[in-house]
Design a protein around this motif. Structure first.
Motif, PDB file in Angstrom:
ATOM      1  N   ARG A   1       0.822  -1.207   0.000  1.00  0.00           N
ATOM      2  CA  ARG A   1       0.000   0.000   0.000  1.00  0.00           C
ATOM      3  C   ARG A   1       0.860   1.263   0.000  1.00  0.00           C
ATOM      4  NH1 ARG A   1      -4.697   2.309   0.542  1.00  0.00           N
ATOM      5  NH2 ARG A   1      -4.770   4.300   1.645  1.00  0.00           N
TER       6      ARG A   1
ATOM      7  N   ALA B   1      -4.367   6.606  -3.449  1.00  0.00           N
ATOM      8  CA  ALA B   1      -4.439   5.165  -3.228  1.00  0.00           C
ATOM      9  C   ALA B   1      -5.750   4.795  -2.563  1.00  0.00           C
ATOM     10  CB  ALA B   1      -3.256   4.717  -2.375  1.00  0.00           C
TER      11      ALA B   1
ATOM     12  N   ASP C   1      -8.585   2.032  -3.591  1.00  0.00           N
ATOM     13  CA  ASP C   1      -9.126   1.013  -2.696  1.00  0.00           C
ATOM     14  C   ASP C   1     -10.648   1.003  -2.731  1.00  0.00           C
ATOM     15  OD1 ASP C   1      -6.619   0.224  -1.962  1.00  0.00           O
ATOM     16  OD2 ASP C   1      -6.582   1.337  -0.081  1.00  0.00           O
TER      17      ASP C   1
ATOM     18  N   ARG D   1      -8.908  -0.637   3.774  1.00  0.00           N
ATOM     19  CA  ARG D   1      -7.986  -1.652   3.273  1.00  0.00           C
ATOM     20  C   ARG D   1      -8.123  -2.986   4.004  1.00  0.00           C
ATOM     21  NH1 ARG D   1      -3.780   0.696   4.642  1.00  0.00           N
ATOM     22  NH2 ARG D   1      -3.000  -0.570   6.343  1.00  0.00           N
TER      23      ARG D   1
END
Length: 306
Positions: free
Chosen positions: A150, A200, A204, A286
């Motif tokens: 990640r 990011a 996700d 996540r």
């Protein structure tokens, strides 16, 4: 007649006050001259190679110069240090990273990490006065060897989001840097970024939707809150009854007092316009996306038109 400036001054001025013993020898300055400056406390020895013509603790820039000068001409700032020099925010580390072609058993310098690489250091270096790897190879190499996937994705997304590079330039450098670890997943990420994903966390969200069969949301939708301010929601869905559900993903920086207070105000002013705001942390998204999905489904997102 005014005293002439010392011959080492131009080199020192160009290198944040640092010089090497080799540079001084080329200027005709003897070991005795250097020892006199050191004994008088006007200079300080940083390593057997590098001298500072200033006293006191080195500045951040001086520490970077010390690492590069100590390692020699086939070296440059790399990794997060290089990206810091290019202007990347919120990713800096205290330790300075210097990439070297061969270490030659380099004497250590406190605060500097020397990393060997087979990549052509000089060919990948930008034209900055302080030898520094270009944004794209610095980011890709760091991300390729970052143990936390990640973090690797987050760095590439941050470089794009903060305007240091583009998905297209990064994709081109993946080809130039073959072989590169994680090349295929990086290309998938860059495809998402080119399509409009700005972080990011947003990536996700898309992964969560595809995994649990939820319609993909709109990203970065412009909205005017109850105070008349322009806002951009992270992700939102329009329900069958006309209501709007917005998912806001909080990263680590949202936990500072300033951001936490601003987020509360933002949340309240969006809700006041009729938007249903659901919040989660990037870690929850996540590690436990099913929890977020459960609440979104309860609000009717499965029947939305995204």
């Amino acid at each position: 007649m005014a005293n002439r400036p010392p011959p080492w001054l131009p080199a020192a001025n160009a290198q944040a006050g640092l010089v090497t013993r080799r540079q001084l020898r080329r200027l005709g300055l003897s070991h005795h001259y250097v020892d006199t400056q050191l004994d008088a406390g006007r200079w300080q020895e940083i390593s057997g190679t590098v001298l500072a013509t200033t006293t006191g603790e080195l500045t951040r820039t001086q520490l970077m110069w010390a690492g590069v000068l100590h390692a020699g001409p086939a070296s440059a700032l790399g990794g997060l240090t290089a990206l810091e020099r290019h202007g990347l925010e919120r990713w800096s580390r205290d330790e300075v990273t210097v990439l070297v072609a061969k270490s030659h058993n380099l004497e250590p310098i406190a605060g500097v990490r020397f990393v060997e690489t087979r990549r052509p250091v000089q060919l990948l270096t930008s034209s900055k006065p302080l030898p520094t790897w270009r944004v794209e190879p610095a980011a890709l190499l760091w991300a390729g060897y970052q143990p936390v996937t990640r973090s690797a994705y987050g760095l590439l997304a941050a470089c794009v989001q903060q305007g240091l590079t583009t998905p297209y330039r990064l994709d081109g450098w993946i080809t130039r840097m073959r072989p590169l670890r994680r090349a295929k997943p990086f290309r998938r990420l860059l495809g998402d970024l080119a399509a409009g994903v700005q972080s990011a966390a947003e990536r996700d969200v898309l992964t969560m939707c595809d995994r649990f069969g939820i319609p993909r949301p709109h990203h970065q939708t412009r909205r005017t809150d109850s105070a008349g301010r322009l806002r951009f929601t992270d992700a939102e869905w329009r329900l069958a009854d006309g209501r709007v559900v917005a998912l806001e993903v909080d990263g680590g920086f949202h936990m500072t007092v300033e951001h936490w207070s601003a987020d509360i105000e933002r949340h309240r002013q969006l809700v006041a316009t009729g938007v249903i705001v659901v919040r989660c942390t990037a870690i929850e998204l996540r590690e436990h996306p099913e929890r977020v999905v459960r609440d979104l489904i309860a609000l009717g997102v499965l029947e939305s038109s995204a």
